[in-house]
Structures are given as structure tokens and as C-alpha cells.
Design a protein around this motif. Structure first.
Motif, mmCIF file in Angstrom:
data_model
loop_
_atom_site.group_PDB
_atom_site.id
_atom_site.type_symbol
_atom_site.label_atom_id
_atom_site.label_comp_id
_atom_site.label_asym_id
_atom_site.label_seq_id
_atom_site.Cartn_x
_atom_site.Cartn_y
_atom_site.Cartn_z
ATOM 1 N N ALA A 37 36.361 38.882 43.527
ATOM 2 C CA ALA A 37 37.491 39.499 43.363
ATOM 3 C C ALA A 37 38.456 38.159 42.202
ATOM 4 N N GLU A 38 37.490 36.990 42.363
ATOM 5 C CA GLU A 38 38.182 35.406 41.519
ATOM 6 C C GLU A 38 37.406 35.674 41.027
ATOM 7 N N GLU A 39 35.453 36.030 40.604
ATOM 8 C CA GLU A 39 34.960 35.876 39.609
ATOM 9 C C GLU A 39 35.011 36.930 38.755
ATOM 10 N N ILE A 40 35.269 38.501 39.178
ATOM 11 C CA ILE A 40 35.884 39.222 38.495
ATOM 12 C C ILE A 40 37.357 38.649 37.781
ATOM 13 N N GLY A 41 38.112 38.477 38.082
ATOM 14 C CA GLY A 41 39.513 38.095 37.185
ATOM 15 C C GLY A 41 38.889 37.237 36.216
ATOM 16 N N ARG A 42 37.517 35.545 36.323
ATOM 17 C CA ARG A 42 37.537 34.984 35.548
ATOM 18 C C ARG A 42 37.305 35.620 34.241
ATOM 19 N N VAL A 43 35.934 37.020 34.232
ATOM 20 C CA VAL A 43 35.045 36.955 33.413
ATOM 21 C C VAL A 43 36.233 38.173 32.554
ATOM 22 N N ARG A 44 36.950 39.085 33.170
ATOM 23 C CA ARG A 44 38.002 39.204 32.529
ATOM 24 C C ARG A 44 39.884 39.382 32.185
ATOM 25 N N GLY A 45 39.461 37.829 32.899
ATOM 26 C CA GLY A 45 40.457 37.098 31.989
ATOM 27 C C GLY A 45 42.136 37.484 32.971
ATOM 28 N N LEU A 46 42.251 37.952 34.254
ATOM 29 C CA LEU A 46 43.152 38.743 35.093
ATOM 30 C C LEU A 46 43.284 37.589 35.880
ATOM 31 N N SER A 47 44.203 37.832 36.739
ATOM 32 C CA SER A 47 44.179 36.924 38.294
ATOM 33 C C SER A 47 43.793 37.964 39.771
ATOM 34 N N VAL A 48 43.464 37.089 40.336
ATOM 35 C CA VAL A 48 42.503 37.199 41.536
ATOM 36 C C VAL A 48 43.779 38.023 41.788
ATOM 37 N N GLU A 49 45.289 38.297 42.439
ATOM 38 C CA GLU A 49 45.806 39.015 42.284
ATOM 39 C C GLU A 49 45.841 40.542 41.932
ATOM 40 N N ALA A 50 46.333 40.617 40.906
ATOM 41 C CA ALA A 50 45.687 41.363 40.082
ATOM 42 C C ALA A 50 44.820 42.558 40.475
ATOM 43 N N VAL A 51 42.987 41.300 40.286
ATOM 44 C CA VAL A 51 42.197 42.679 40.476
ATOM 45 C C VAL A 51 42.259 43.024 43.091
ATOM 46 N N GLY A 52 43.067 41.981 43.037
ATOM 47 C CA GLY A 52 43.394 42.738 44.347
ATOM 48 C C GLY A 52 43.789 44.129 44.655
ATOM 49 N N GLU A 53 45.466 43.349 44.080
ATOM 50 C CA GLU A 53 46.216 44.554 44.261
ATOM 51 C C GLU A 53 44.779 46.021 43.719
ATOM 52 N N ALA A 54 44.556 46.426 42.587
ATOM 53 C CA ALA A 54 43.331 47.002 41.754
ATOM 54 C C ALA A 54 42.736 47.548 42.295
ATOM 55 N N THR A 55 41.792 47.003 42.520
ATOM 56 C CA THR A 55 40.333 47.207 43.882
ATOM 57 C C THR A 55 40.942 47.838 45.296
ATOM 58 N N SER A 56 41.608 46.980 45.480
ATOM 59 C CA SER A 56 42.581 47.780 46.957
ATOM 60 C C SER A 56 42.595 49.093 46.347
ATOM 61 N N GLN A 57 43.909 49.468 45.938
ATOM 62 C CA GLN A 57 44.502 50.773 45.192
ATOM 63 C C GLN A 57 43.245 51.317 44.631
ATOM 64 N N ASN A 58 42.445 51.670 44.578
ATOM 65 C CA ASN A 58 40.996 52.097 44.192
ATOM 66 C C ASN A 58 40.163 52.353 45.377
ATOM 67 N N PHE A 59 40.900 51.401 46.103
ATOM 68 C CA PHE A 59 39.814 51.630 47.742
ATOM 69 C C PHE A 59 40.533 53.278 48.237
ATOM 70 N N PHE A 60 41.601 52.938 48.676
ATOM 71 C CA PHE A 60 43.033 53.812 49.056
ATOM 72 C C PHE A 60 42.751 55.807 48.631
ATOM 73 N N ARG A 61 42.725 55.826 47.512
ATOM 74 C CA ARG A 61 42.630 56.365 46.593
ATOM 75 C C ARG A 61 41.868 57.071 46.542
ATOM 76 N N LEU A 62 40.221 56.354 46.859
ATOM 77 C CA LEU A 62 38.484 56.894 46.594
ATOM 78 C C LEU A 62 38.707 57.736 48.000
ATOM 79 N N VAL A 63 39.432 56.690 49.382
ATOM 80 C CA VAL A 63 39.080 56.703 50.833
ATOM 81 C C VAL A 63 40.604 57.404 51.410
#
Length: 290
Positions: free
Chosen positions: A259-285
Motif C-alpha cells: 500500500a505504501e508503494e502504491i500510495g507513493r506512485v499515485r501521490g496518495l497517503s497510505v491510509e487512502a490506499v488502505g481504506e480504498a483497497t479494503s473497501q474494494n475487497f469487501f465489495r468484491l467478496v
């Protein structure tokens, strides 16, 4: 999966190109307060199963709230299901890995029956691998079709492994109407064009520790370019430990570095990446929603 090494990644990118018109319906979730979900791991494998208390302690310390333990052969599935039953924050999938030649071949009916459990939230991992195996691989393609049909039948998403086989993977997904079940391209190492095609079919793209490796610049471009709403993160533990734990045994608690690396390349905080990807997981599953 393949282990690239080399130059550092790109600057933050925000132009999603082909995805600019992608509409994702809002999803109201009763989301947990923890930050990260490891969407793909193998904590039943010996390197991790022997030290589960430490694994769960590090997950807690690093705010990893849930993990999906992935099935790779039917013979070991009872162990995965038992792990999920014993731990409220662990879920299971059922399937046979495309690299496993000498094993019980699943049927649609068998996969559907094994998936009929509240802690079994996905089918797979399944897919195609033309890198590790050669020769007549029609059996592998048929196994992939079996898993897709099982996912469509039971209404649960499926987890795709693809390596050096992107064209056939996408072709079979289209032929089998894989979008009716949905799923994720796990440990993604393919091109942006392949990611675009998978997303158009309704799939998520999951990034592992490979995105932190030195010569994964092309993969970081993909991570910077696809919609955050279609992204998951994973460890594939015990394999592919991210920097700064490269060459060590991987574990779910290390997913925050992805999440930290994705945040770095997207210009986002690690918190934003963590929240979004976790919500995506529960949306999918959906069956794993807390």
C-alpha cells in the motif's frame, strides 16, 4: 510469480485514460476501522502455519484486519477451511492451482459443494501458467473453465493466476462469461492493456510485493494508472516479501508496504490506499463483509 528487479518507479500519475468513463455504483459498507486487508495469502503453508500466533500479532500491529487464505489443492482444503473457522478475520477459497499436475481434478459440482460454507468466499486460485509448464496444456485450460463455471454457479468470485498466458486467459474468461461471477487477477504482473481488458470484464487487479521491487517500473505504471476503485493488495505469503523485507518469509502483516508503494506512485497517503483497497475487497467478496 516473476521476480523483477531494476530501476525505481514512476512519478504519480492520475490520467486513467480508457477508464475515464468507468462508472462504479456506490456501495455502502459497514467497514471496519482497521486499515489493510491481505486479499491473497497461504498461511496454511508450513512456513507460516507453524507460527500463527506471531502472524496474527503482526497483523494486529500493522493494522491488517483480514486475510483471505487461498486454496491450491483439494486435498489441503480442509486445513484452510479449519483456519477460517477458527479465526474470525480469516476467510478461505477453494480451488486447484494451474501448476498442480498430479492432483485430484475438481468438478464443477465438487467446487460448488465445498464453497457452500459461510467462511468460503471465493473459488480458486485458478487460471493458466505457460511459464512453469509446457507441452499440451489443454487440461489446464479445461480446469480453468471448470472453476469459472463453478464460480458462476455458486455466485462467488474467483481468483485468477496467469503467467505468460494473458491472451488465452482473457479469451477463456470471455468465452465462459466470467464477468457474471467477477473476481480478481491476483499478483498482477501483466501489461496495462491486460489490466484494462480484465477491468472491462468486471475484474479487480491485485498487486503484491513485486510492485516494490527495483525493476518493476512497468508494473508501477500499471498501479499508477488503473482506477483505485478496481485495485486490491496482497502478499501471496509466504512468497514475494516486499521491500524492506525482501528475501524473508512473507506474511500478511507486510501488506502495508504494498500500500505504501502504491500510495507513493499515485501521490496518495497510505491510509487512502488502505481504506480504498479494503473497501474494494469487501465489495468484491460480499460474503466476507464484517
Amino acid at each position: 510469480m516473476q521476480d523483477p528487479s531494476g530501476k525505481s518507479g514512476p512519478k504519480p500519475l492520475h490520467n486513467h485514460g480508457a477508464f475515464k468513463n468507468l462508472y462504479l455504483a456506490p456501495c455502502a459498507l459497514n467497514f471496519v476501522s482497521e486499515m489493510f486487508v491481505d486479499s491473497h495469502c497461504h498461511i496454511n503453508f508450513p512456513d507460516l502455519a507453524s507460527k500463527l500466533p506471531e502472524i496474527f500479532d503482526l497483523m494486529t500491529a500493522n493494522q491488517v484486519s483480514h486475510a483471505l487464505c487461498i486454496g491450491v489443492e483439494l486435498e489441503k482444503f480442509p486445513d484452510i477451511r479449519a483456519l477460517a473457522e477458527a479465526h474470525s478475520n480469516v476467510y478461505a477459497s477453494v480451488g486447484v492451482h494451474p501448476d498442480h499436475e498430479d492432483c485430484t481434478e475438481p468438478t464443477v459440482e465438487e467446487l460448488v459443494a465445498l464453497a457452500d460454507h459461510p467462511k468460503v468466499v471465493a473459488i480458486g486460485e485458478t487460471g493458466l501458467d505457460y511459464f512453469r509448464l509446457t507441452g499440451d496444456l489443454e487440461w489446464q485450460r479445461e480446469r480453468f473453465r471448470t472453476h469459472i463455471r463453478a464460480a458462476r454457479t455458486c455466485g462467488k468470485p474467483f481468483v485468477i493466476h496467469t503467467r505468460s498466458a494473458a491472451d488465452d486467459t482473457l479469451r477463456i474468461m470471455r468465452e465462459e462469461q466470467a464477468g457474471e461471477a467477477g473476481g480478481v487477477m491476483h499478483c498482477f504482473t501483466e501489461s496495462l492493456a491486460v489490466a484494462e481488458a480484465a477491468i472491462e470484464l468486471g475484474f479487480y487487479i491485485s498487486f503484491s510485493g513485486i510492485v516494490t521491487f527495483k525493476n518493476a517500473a512497468a508494473l508501477r505504471e500499471v498501479a499508477a494508472s488503473i482506477p483505485l476503485e478496481r485495485m486490491l493488495i496482497e502478499t501471496d505469503a509466504p512468497y514475494l516479501a516486499p521491500v524492506p523485507h525482501r528475501w524473508h518469509i512473507n506474511q500478511p502483516g507486510f501488506v502495508k508496504h504494498v500500500a505504501e508503494e502504491i500510495g507513493r506512485v499515485r501521490g496518495l497517503s497510505v491510509e487512502a490506499v488502505g481504506e480504498a483497497t479494503s473497501q474494494n475487497f469487501f465489495r468484491l467478496v460480499a460474503a466476507a463483509r464484517p
